[in-house]
Design an enzyme around this catalytic site. Structure first.
Site, PDB file in Angstrom:
ATOM      1  N   SER A  13       0.834  -1.212   0.000  1.00  0.00           N
ATOM      2  CA  SER A  13       0.000   0.000   0.000  1.00  0.00           C
ATOM      3  C   SER A  13       0.865   1.256   0.000  1.00  0.00           C
ATOM      4  O   SER A  13       0.498   2.269  -0.612  1.00  0.00           O
ATOM      5  CB  SER A  13      -0.887   0.036   1.247  1.00  0.00           C
ATOM      6  OG  SER A  13      -1.742  -1.055   1.293  1.00  0.00           O
ATOM      7  N   SER A  14       2.004   1.199   0.714  1.00  0.00           N
ATOM      8  CA  SER A  14       2.842   2.412   0.843  1.00  0.00           C
ATOM      9  C   SER A  14       3.201   2.982  -0.520  1.00  0.00           C
ATOM     10  O   SER A  14       3.253   4.190  -0.710  1.00  0.00           O
ATOM     11  CB  SER A  14       4.142   2.100   1.589  1.00  0.00           C
ATOM     12  OG  SER A  14       3.930   1.305   2.699  1.00  0.00           O
ATOM     13  N   GLY A  46      -0.532  11.201  -1.358  1.00  0.00           N
ATOM     14  CA  GLY A  46      -0.383  12.483  -0.677  1.00  0.00           C
ATOM     15  C   GLY A  46       1.035  12.758  -0.219  1.00  0.00           C
ATOM     16  O   GLY A  46       1.720  13.639  -0.723  1.00  0.00           O
ATOM     17  N   GLU A  78      -3.988  19.116   3.223  1.00  0.00           N
ATOM     18  CA  GLU A  78      -4.986  18.046   3.152  1.00  0.00           C
ATOM     19  C   GLU A  78      -6.013  18.255   4.260  1.00  0.00           C
ATOM     20  O   GLU A  78      -5.807  19.054   5.172  1.00  0.00           O
ATOM     21  CB  GLU A  78      -4.318  16.664   3.229  1.00  0.00           C
ATOM     22  CG  GLU A  78      -3.494  16.359   1.973  1.00  0.00           C
ATOM     23  CD  GLU A  78      -2.985  14.928   1.874  1.00  0.00           C
ATOM     24  OE1 GLU A  78      -3.296  14.100   2.738  1.00  0.00           O
ATOM     25  OE2 GLU A  78      -2.257  14.649   0.900  1.00  0.00           O
ATOM     26  N   HIS A 113     -11.777   6.239   1.913  1.00  0.00           N
ATOM     27  CA  HIS A 113     -11.297   7.456   1.233  1.00  0.00           C
ATOM     28  C   HIS A 113     -12.443   8.014   0.404  1.00  0.00           C
ATOM     29  O   HIS A 113     -13.066   7.279  -0.368  1.00  0.00           O
ATOM     30  CB  HIS A 113     -10.090   7.143   0.346  1.00  0.00           C
ATOM     31  CG  HIS A 113      -9.320   8.372  -0.033  1.00  0.00           C
ATOM     32  ND1 HIS A 113      -9.825   9.326  -0.878  1.00  0.00           N
ATOM     33  CD2 HIS A 113      -8.105   8.827   0.350  1.00  0.00           C
ATOM     34  CE1 HIS A 113      -8.948  10.313  -1.010  1.00  0.00           C
ATOM     35  NE2 HIS A 113      -7.889  10.030  -0.272  1.00  0.00           N
ATOM     36  N   ARG A 161     -12.092  13.600   6.793  1.00  0.00           N
ATOM     37  CA  ARG A 161     -12.292  12.600   5.752  1.00  0.00           C
ATOM     38  C   ARG A 161     -13.591  11.808   5.927  1.00  0.00           C
ATOM     39  O   ARG A 161     -14.274  11.489   4.957  1.00  0.00           O
ATOM     40  CB  ARG A 161     -11.090  11.653   5.782  1.00  0.00           C
ATOM     41  CG  ARG A 161     -10.865  10.922   4.530  1.00  0.00           C
ATOM     42  CD  ARG A 161      -9.551  10.188   4.577  1.00  0.00           C
ATOM     43  NE  ARG A 161      -8.507  10.957   3.941  1.00  0.00           N
ATOM     44  CZ  ARG A 161      -7.301  10.447   3.642  1.00  0.00           C
ATOM     45  NH1 ARG A 161      -7.022   9.210   3.943  1.00  0.00           N
ATOM     46  NH2 ARG A 161      -6.404  11.187   3.061  1.00  0.00           N
ATOM     47  N   HIS A 214      -9.864   2.272   2.636  1.00  0.00           N
ATOM     48  CA  HIS A 214      -8.553   2.842   2.313  1.00  0.00           C
ATOM     49  C   HIS A 214      -7.514   2.548   3.376  1.00  0.00           C
ATOM     50  O   HIS A 214      -6.363   2.255   3.061  1.00  0.00           O
ATOM     51  CB  HIS A 214      -8.738   4.351   2.148  1.00  0.00           C
ATOM     52  CG  HIS A 214      -7.489   5.106   1.818  1.00  0.00           C
ATOM     53  ND1 HIS A 214      -6.793   4.910   0.651  1.00  0.00           N
ATOM     54  CD2 HIS A 214      -6.819   6.079   2.503  1.00  0.00           C
ATOM     55  CE1 HIS A 214      -5.735   5.723   0.616  1.00  0.00           C
ATOM     56  NE2 HIS A 214      -5.725   6.432   1.738  1.00  0.00           N
ATOM     57  N   ARG A 264      -8.294   8.641  10.895  1.00  0.00           N
ATOM     58  CA  ARG A 264      -6.884   9.031  10.715  1.00  0.00           C
ATOM     59  C   ARG A 264      -6.766  10.376   9.995  1.00  0.00           C
ATOM     60  O   ARG A 264      -7.431  10.614   8.983  1.00  0.00           O
ATOM     61  CB  ARG A 264      -6.171   7.954   9.898  1.00  0.00           C
ATOM     62  CG  ARG A 264      -4.724   8.241   9.586  1.00  0.00           C
ATOM     63  CD  ARG A 264      -4.155   7.129   8.752  1.00  0.00           C
ATOM     64  NE  ARG A 264      -4.845   7.070   7.477  1.00  0.00           N
ATOM     65  CZ  ARG A 264      -4.332   7.492   6.325  1.00  0.00           C
ATOM     66  NH1 ARG A 264      -3.116   7.984   6.287  1.00  0.00           N
ATOM     67  NH2 ARG A 264      -5.014   7.403   5.209  1.00  0.00           N
TER      68      ARG A 264
HETATM   69  C1  SIN Z   1      -4.398  10.904  -0.331  1.00  0.00           C
HETATM   70  O1  SIN Z   1      -3.442  11.280  -0.990  1.00  0.00           O
HETATM   71  O2  SIN Z   1      -5.514  11.406  -0.446  1.00  0.00           O
HETATM   72  C2  SIN Z   1      -4.232   9.790   0.636  1.00  0.00           C
HETATM   73  C3  SIN Z   1      -3.336  10.188   1.706  1.00  0.00           C
HETATM   74  C4  SIN Z   1      -3.560   9.344   2.900  1.00  0.00           C
HETATM   75  O3  SIN Z   1      -4.377   8.439   2.870  1.00  0.00           O
HETATM   76  O4  SIN Z   1      -2.940   9.620   3.914  1.00  0.00           O
END
Ligand code: SIN
Length: 522
Positions: A43-44, A49, A115, A234, A280, A339, A374
């Site tokens: 996943s990483s 973001g 964000e 997400h 979120r 997500h 988160r």
């Molecule tokens: C994103 O880029 O929207 C995801 C970032 C994240 O899940 O921390």
């Protein structure tokens, strides 16, 4: 079962936490259990973001910690939030030294993205939306040059071995189709860094291999699991029919992209004062409501980015192109998708699970940082911080540096792979009944379905691990009779009175809840 003894530390996983821990453990010999070629399938590497860190002189770790606590809806452990945010800057500098080409201004400062729910622009990024892939590439290059690290590519873990209550080994098999026979690998210590559970859902942004197997494996061995019901959806996964769903990073909304529906209405302004940059969970629920109402929600980057999206967010532009969308001309259809799992194997501030000899970092763990929701881009940061903490703890537990004898493992051919139709049925019930909005009836139905699937297909250890995690998520969600953060119950729409409580469950507790659900529907 074939038994292989090694003096190497066993690291299960190959994402950011696994790679960073392996490097920080050097010169102690390590063997990494990596289901794919390094860099693929974690996943990483898909994180767009970046890494949240207070790098601006006007920003501070205290403000970052406060935002983390606030976003987490009353269940973040403030000690962990302080610990992680305090050191964030050092990790960015370390990753830079290790070769990560973070975006810089003309003056050499880090370019910082905004964000949701951050009170500052504080997400350090690479080439717009390439952070995860580029950080991983830098670390993989280092791992390849580190003689103490052996990577068993194409293998995955299915069970833990315990002796007198202490974790002593990991059962592994070939990852290609799970047909290979199991091999028990006994090592100097065990670190689980094998990702979360998003792929347990039919709608997910996670790579196909990330299906809660590591959390399930630890739970089956008797580890305590925390906050299992807290799964983050997400808001802006692209609704283009791909599995997994490609992500349209939140940083686009940070740049000013707006959410509209098929009627052209901008719906977030009526829901939260921060509109598209609301936390979120709130944005995910608003988009979910538009999907359910047949209003086809879309992310509109046209005015704010126009053609520039193609150079500034190349991954998003590529996903659009392969689905016939020109984001400079058309808004991008979106829907919420599983997500990130805030819950996982409960750890203390040393990264230790409740089973002796077991360390955990990254999304498989539940440290108390994320609470019920988160804060964006805190995931990679947490993986880095706890990877180093775990590496230090493991190194202290070892007596001297062992010789790095190379492992040569031959697998037999008598394993049982998960049945694809059972995995799909499990994923469907998770999305339909344990998704963005939950209720008693849906959760009960999910538990009964999981029990039936497990009964029918429980001869595959990998599938048992998936079912264990799915059971923990659904049982935790059924027991938590309130709405909090990403956990929304339509039958309990408000948070419970008093301070928020984290949840703790052993698999035996979750199975008791499941048995009760089966009784109720029988
Ligand atoms: C994103 O880029 O929207 C995801 C970032 C994240 O899940 O921390």
């Amino acid at each position: 079962m074939q038994v292989v003894e090694t003096d190497r530390v066993i690291i299960v996983g190959a994402g950011l936490g696994a790679l960073y821990a392996a490097l920080k453990l050097a010169p102690h010999p390590v063997v990494m259990i990596s289901p794919e070629v390094l860099g693929e399938g974690a996943s990483s590497a898909w994180a767009q973001g970046g890494v949240a860190a207070a790098m601006d002189s006007a920003d501070s770790p205290e403000s970052h910690a406060a935002d983390t606590v606030k976003a987490g809806a009353g269940t973040v452990n403030p000690t962990v939030a302080d610990l992680v945010t305090r050191e964030a800057r050092d990790y960015i500098l370390d990753l830079t030294t290790m070769g990560t080409p973070f975006d810089r201004t003309e003056d050499g400062d880090y370019v910082l993205s905004r964000e949701a729910a951050h009170s500052f622009a504080r997400v350090v990024r690479v080439k717009g939306d390439q952070a995860g892939a580029q950080i991983m590439a830098a670390l993989i290059a280092q791992v390849r040059e580190t003689p103490s690290i052996q990577v068993l590519e194409g293998t995955m873990a299915s069970d833990l071995e315990l002796s007198h209550g202490r974790v002593t080994g990991v059962v592994i098999q070939e990852a290609d189709d799970g047909r290979s026979g199991p091999v028990l690998l006994r090592g100097a210590a065990v670190l689980l860094a094998g990702g979360g559970s998003g792929g347990l859902y039919a709608l997910t942004t996670n790579p196909p291999r990330i299906r809660g197997q590591v959390i399930g494996m630890a739970a089956r061995a008797g580890a305590l699991i925390a906050d299992a019901e807290f799964v983050q959806f997400h808001p802006t996964a692209m609704d283009v029919g791909e599995d997994p769903a490609p992500l349209a990073t939140e940083a686009l909304r940070g740049e000013g992209a707006i959410l509209i529906n098929k009627h052209g209405e901008r719906f977030m302004q009526a829901i939260h004062p921060d509109a598209e940059l609301a936390p979120r969970d709130i944005v995910a629920r608003a988009i979910y409501a538009e999907v359910k109402a047949g209003n086809r929600p879309m992310l509109d980057t046209r005015e704010v980015l126009g053609e520039a999206i193609k150079a500034r967010f190349p991954a998003v532009a590529e996903y659009c192109a392969r689905n016939g969308i020109d984001p400079a001309v058309d808004p991008i259809p979106v829907a919420p998708a599983a997500h990130y799992h805030m819950g996982g194997i409960a750890t203390d501030t040393q990264g230790c699970a409740t089973l002796k000899g077991l360390w955990v970092c990254g999304e498989a763990s539940s440290t108390g940082l994320h609470g019920a929701n988160r804060l964006a881009s805190n995931g990679l940061l947490e993986a880095l911080v706890f990877a180093r903490i775990c590496a230090q703890g493991i190194a202290q537990s070892l007596t001297g540096v062992a010789d790095a004898v190379t492992l040569n493992i031959t697998f037999s051919n008598d394993g049982t792979p998960p049945a694809p139709e059972a995995v799909q049925a499990l994923r469907q019930t998770m999305t339909q009944n344990v998704g963005v909005v939950r209720d008693h009836d849906g959760l009960t139905h999910a538990l009964v379905t999981i029990a039936a699937l497990e009964d029918a297909h429980g001869d595959s250890p990998s599938f048992l691990n998936m079912c264990a995690t799915a059971t923990l998520i659904a049982a935790g969600a059924l027991v938590r009779q309130e709405s909090r953060g990403a956990h929304e119950r339509s039958d309990f729409p408000d948070p419970a009175d008093g301070p928020g409580q984290r949840s703790e469950m052993y698999l035996t507790d979750a199975l008791a809840v499941r048995a009760q659900a089966c009784k109720e529907l029988s």
